[in-house]
Design a protein around this motif. Structure first.
Motif, short mmCIF file in Angstrom:
data_model
loop_
_atom_site.label_atom_id
_atom_site.label_comp_id
_atom_site.label_asym_id
_atom_site.label_seq_id
_atom_site.Cartn_x
_atom_site.Cartn_y
_atom_site.Cartn_z
N GLU A 24 0.79 -1.10 -0.01
CA GLU A 24 0.14 0.05 -0.07
C GLU A 24 0.87 1.22 -0.07
O GLU A 24 2.04 1.30 0.61
N VAL A 58 -5.15 5.89 -0.01
CA VAL A 58 -4.37 4.67 -0.03
C VAL A 58 -4.52 3.75 -1.41
O VAL A 58 -5.62 3.32 -1.55
N SER A 80 -2.80 0.58 -4.02
CA SER A 80 -2.16 -0.78 -3.80
C SER A 80 -1.13 -0.99 -5.13
O SER A 80 -1.74 -0.85 -6.27
#
Length: 210
Positions: free
Chosen positions: A38, A63, A65
């Motif tokens: 992340e 956030v 990934s």
């Protein structure tokens, strides 16, 4: 009895196969999750000195990934492990949060920064990264050339393009460094006196000014 035994055997076999399929599926999903990391991305501009903790992180950052083997992860902060502190540099919208961007608010680190304009070729040639140390050469009041500032930390660089980490091509670029009061005055005087040159000094013996 023979037929009954066979039925139980086949039923157990089906259950074992189903269990193995489930185990393999769960293991595959967990492995894919382990291969992702992340990254906290600034939702809008976040000014230097802004307080940072899990609450403010959620309010100002998105956030996302990315693959764990991505080259962009070098120096990137783990959003779940960001300590309480303050932002040492201003972040533009879309910039990732680096580990070096978070400083202890009680130390006062990163409270003052100074931007030095340099040409793009010099910037790319030096291969600078945030956190590197640099010396800055310029002219003094008497016209003598020397090290105006020595061993200062790079706090900010032009935003890297998403494709390869290369700097966006511009005629003129900049390097922002952390300075004390005397360093800021010395740099301002050297810039008025003439051109300024930057020397990457990460890992080199420290030089004295002058």
């Amino acid at each position: 009895m023979r037929r009954l035994s066979m039925r139980f055997t086949l039923a157990h076999l089906v259950m074992v196969i189903a269990g193995l399929v489930t185990f393999v599926s769960v293991t595959s999903v967990l492995r894919e999750r382990d291969e992702m990391r992340e990254v906290a991305i600034a939702r809008a501009e976040v000014p230097a000195g802004s307080p940072l903790d899990q609450s403010s992180l959620a309010a100002s950052f998105d956030v996302v990934s990315v693959r764990a083997d991505s080259p962009m992860l070098a120096g990137i902060a783990d959003p779940e492990a960001v300590p309480s502190g303050q932002l040492s540099r201003s972040l533009a919208a879309g910039e990732p949060l680096l580990r070096s961007d978070v400083v202890d608010a009680s130390t006062g680190t990163g409270a003052r920064t100074f931007t030095v304009n340099i040409d793009d070729v010099t910037l790319v040639g030096l291969g600078l990264q945030v956190g590197d140390r640099v010396d800055i050469i310029g002219s003094f009041e008497d016209g003598a050339l020397g090290y105006v500032v020595a061993d200062v930390r790079v706090a900010r660089l032009p935003t890297a393009v998403a494709s390869g980490g290369a700097f966006a091509v511009r005629q003129e670029s900049f390097v922002t460094v952390e300075v004390g009061e005397a360093d800021a005055l010395a740099l301002a005087g050297a810039r008025q006196a003439g051109d300024i040159e930057i020397v990457r000094s990460t890992g080199a013996p420290e030089l004295s000014r002058g």
